[in-house]
Design a protein around this motif. Structure first.
Motif, PDB file in Angstrom:
ATOM      1  N   PHE A  37       0.830  -1.200   0.000  1.00 39.49           N
ATOM      2  CA  PHE A  37       0.000   0.000   0.000  1.00 39.49           C
ATOM      3  C   PHE A  37       0.862   1.246   0.000  1.00 39.49           C
ATOM      4  O   PHE A  37       2.063   1.203   0.295  1.00 39.49           O
ATOM      5  N   GLN A  38       0.214   2.363  -0.345  1.00 41.60           N
ATOM      6  CA  GLN A  38       0.834   3.678  -0.250  1.00 41.60           C
ATOM      7  C   GLN A  38       0.284   4.387   0.967  1.00 41.60           C
ATOM      8  O   GLN A  38      -0.930   4.457   1.168  1.00 41.60           O
ATOM      9  N   ALA A  39       1.187   4.918   1.780  1.00 38.32           N
ATOM     10  CA  ALA A  39       0.791   5.685   2.957  1.00 38.32           C
ATOM     11  C   ALA A  39       0.589   7.135   2.541  1.00 38.32           C
ATOM     12  O   ALA A  39       1.549   7.878   2.325  1.00 38.32           O
ATOM     13  N   SER A  40      -0.663   7.513   2.402  1.00 40.10           N
ATOM     14  CA  SER A  40      -1.015   8.870   1.982  1.00 40.10           C
ATOM     15  C   SER A  40      -2.042   9.423   2.953  1.00 40.10           C
ATOM     16  O   SER A  40      -3.055   8.787   3.228  1.00 40.10           O
ATOM     17  N   GLY A  41      -1.758  10.604   3.507  1.00 42.62           N
ATOM     18  CA  GLY A  41      -2.657  11.204   4.482  1.00 42.62           C
ATOM     19  C   GLY A  41      -2.653  10.483   5.810  1.00 42.62           C
ATOM     20  O   GLY A  41      -3.647  10.528   6.547  1.00 42.62           O
ATOM     21  N   LEU A  42      -1.549   9.842   6.146  1.00 42.05           N
ATOM     22  CA  LEU A  42      -1.484   9.035   7.366  1.00 42.05           C
ATOM     23  C   LEU A  42      -0.481   9.559   8.386  1.00 42.05           C
ATOM     24  O   LEU A  42      -0.204   8.896   9.383  1.00 42.05           O
ATOM     25  N   TRP A  43       0.045  10.758   8.163  1.00 45.75           N
ATOM     26  CA  TRP A  43       1.098  11.252   9.055  1.00 45.75           C
ATOM     27  C   TRP A  43       0.573  11.621  10.440  1.00 45.75           C
ATOM     28  O   TRP A  43       1.361  11.884  11.354  1.00 45.75           O
ATOM     29  N   HIS A  44      -0.739  11.629  10.627  1.00 54.43           N
ATOM     30  CA  HIS A  44      -1.292  11.875  11.962  1.00 54.43           C
ATOM     31  C   HIS A  44      -1.150  10.651  12.869  1.00 54.43           C
ATOM     32  O   HIS A  44      -1.322  10.746  14.084  1.00 54.43           O
ATOM     33  N   VAL A  45      -0.835   9.507  12.268  1.00 55.35           N
ATOM     34  CA  VAL A  45      -0.599   8.285  13.033  1.00 55.35           C
ATOM     35  C   VAL A  45       0.895   8.176  13.313  1.00 55.35           C
ATOM     36  O   VAL A  45       1.708   8.322  12.392  1.00 55.35           O
ATOM     37  N   THR A  66       4.191  12.791   1.080  1.00 56.12           N
ATOM     38  CA  THR A  66       4.737  13.555   2.198  1.00 56.12           C
ATOM     39  C   THR A  66       4.536  15.043   1.920  1.00 56.12           C
ATOM     40  O   THR A  66       4.759  15.489   0.790  1.00 56.12           O
ATOM     41  N   PRO A  67       4.097  15.820   2.913  1.00 57.19           N
ATOM     42  CA  PRO A  67       3.848  17.251   2.679  1.00 57.19           C
ATOM     43  C   PRO A  67       5.092  17.993   2.206  1.00 57.19           C
ATOM     44  O   PRO A  67       6.223  17.717   2.644  1.00 57.19           O
ATOM     45  N   TYR A  68       4.868  18.968   1.341  1.00 57.07           N
ATOM     46  CA  TYR A  68       5.948  19.819   0.817  1.00 57.07           C
ATOM     47  C   TYR A  68       6.773  20.427   1.943  1.00 57.07           C
ATOM     48  O   TYR A  68       8.016  20.421   1.893  1.00 57.07           O
ATOM     49  N   ASP A  69       6.099  20.956   2.968  1.00 57.38           N
ATOM     50  CA  ASP A  69       6.823  21.631   4.051  1.00 57.38           C
ATOM     51  C   ASP A  69       7.802  20.703   4.754  1.00 57.38           C
ATOM     52  O   ASP A  69       8.861  21.148   5.213  1.00 57.38           O
ATOM     53  N   ARG A  70       7.456  19.429   4.857  1.00 59.90           N
ATOM     54  CA  ARG A  70       8.378  18.502   5.518  1.00 59.90           C
ATOM     55  C   ARG A  70       9.620  18.271   4.669  1.00 59.90           C
ATOM     56  O   ARG A  70      10.733  18.183   5.198  1.00 59.90           O
ATOM     57  N   PHE A  71       9.454  18.156   3.361  1.00 58.01           N
ATOM     58  CA  PHE A  71      10.623  18.008   2.496  1.00 58.01           C
ATOM     59  C   PHE A  71      11.559  19.200   2.639  1.00 58.01           C
ATOM     60  O   PHE A  71      12.787  19.055   2.683  1.00 58.01           O
ATOM     61  N   VAL A  72      10.979  20.384   2.725  1.00 62.20           N
ATOM     62  CA  VAL A  72      11.778  21.615   2.739  1.00 62.20           C
ATOM     63  C   VAL A  72      12.360  21.899   4.121  1.00 62.20           C
ATOM     64  O   VAL A  72      13.507  22.355   4.240  1.00 62.20           O
TER      65      VAL A  72
END
Length: 253
Positions: A37-45, A66-72
């Motif tokens: 599976f792809q983990a999308s929209g799951l960073w709250h876990v 992964t959100p843009y802000d986290r990459f940056v």
């Protein structure tokens, strides 16, 4: 190479809002037959919980959004999280609005080439997910062409989305072949017409030319085939089940 059908968890995002809901949803996709599976929209876990769930169910996480802000702003954290998840590809879900211009595509490519290279040094790859706006032309060149030309094939990959390529007026199989070697994971999503409107539907239930898409994927070396449906009249879990059953009949696992 085996053709492995995976689930893009964005499809069932309304049923993953708590760790308990997510675990129940993962059990459902496992029961359908999915093994990835792809983990999308799951960073709250918490990452440790998500990793434990996937191991317990023997479900491999092959890609994230992964959100843009986290990459940056938190690339070290992104790297650690992906290692903890056993996931080799860190993806972004789309081009931030501020980059949607000719100069913007070049700027994004420059910025994320550095990010992709840093991921590469740490055993990971970056992957860009398209929508339809990448098929706008700037001085005769598509936004997606600019991204492909301005980035390195080694670490900067593309998660091509079959529906959105078609919605952009292009041919999915053609673009799969153009990006040969740069699509480790692809989004399988079909398109149909209801009441004169383009509608997302289950794989092999719509009008996309799937035999050519399948052949192009094999030629291009695609490894992970991820089923997705953003919205539609069918229940989200039923949608994943129908697509999986259709793909299994077509030779996928």
């Amino acid at each position: 190479m085996a053709k492995i059908a995976g689930a893009q968890m964005y499809t069932v995002r309304d049923y993953t809002k708590t760790p308990e809901e997510l675990n129940a949803s993962l059990k459902k996709i496992k029961e359908m037959g999915y093994t990835t599976f792809q983990a999308s929209g799951l960073w709250h876990v918490p990452v440790a919980e998500l990793a434990a769930m996937s191991r317990a169910l023997d479900l491999k996480i092959v890609l994230t959004h992964t959100p843009y802000d986290r990459f940056v702003n938190d690339l070290d954290g992104v790297i650690k999280d992906h290692h903890d998840l056993g996931c080799g590809i860190a993806g972004i879900g789309g081009l931030p609005p501020q980059y949607r211009s000719a100069d913007g595509y070049v700027a994004f490519a420059s910025e994320f080439t550095k990010i992709a290279d840093e991921l590469g040094k740490n055993g990971l790859k970056f992957s860009y997910h398209n929508h339809h706006w990448e098929f706008q032309k700037y001085d005769g060149k598509l936004g997606l062409e600019i991204l492909a030309e301005q980035t390195s094939p080694e670490n900067f990959l593309f998660t091509l989305d079959t529906y959105w390529v078609q919605a952009g007026g292009a041919d999915p199989a053609t673009w799969i072949r153009k990006l040969k070697g740069r699509i480790d994971a692809i989004h399988f999503k079909d398109m149909t017409i209801i009441d004169s409107q383009q509608i997302m539907t289950e794989v092999l239930e719509g009008n996309l030319q799937w035999p050519d898409i399948f052949a192009a994927c094999e030629e291009a070396g695609v490894k992970w085939y991820l089923v997705e449906r953003d919205a539609g009249p069918t229940d989200a879990f039923d949608s994943l089940r129908i697509s999986y059953d259709n793909l299994k009949k077509a030779g996928f696992q």
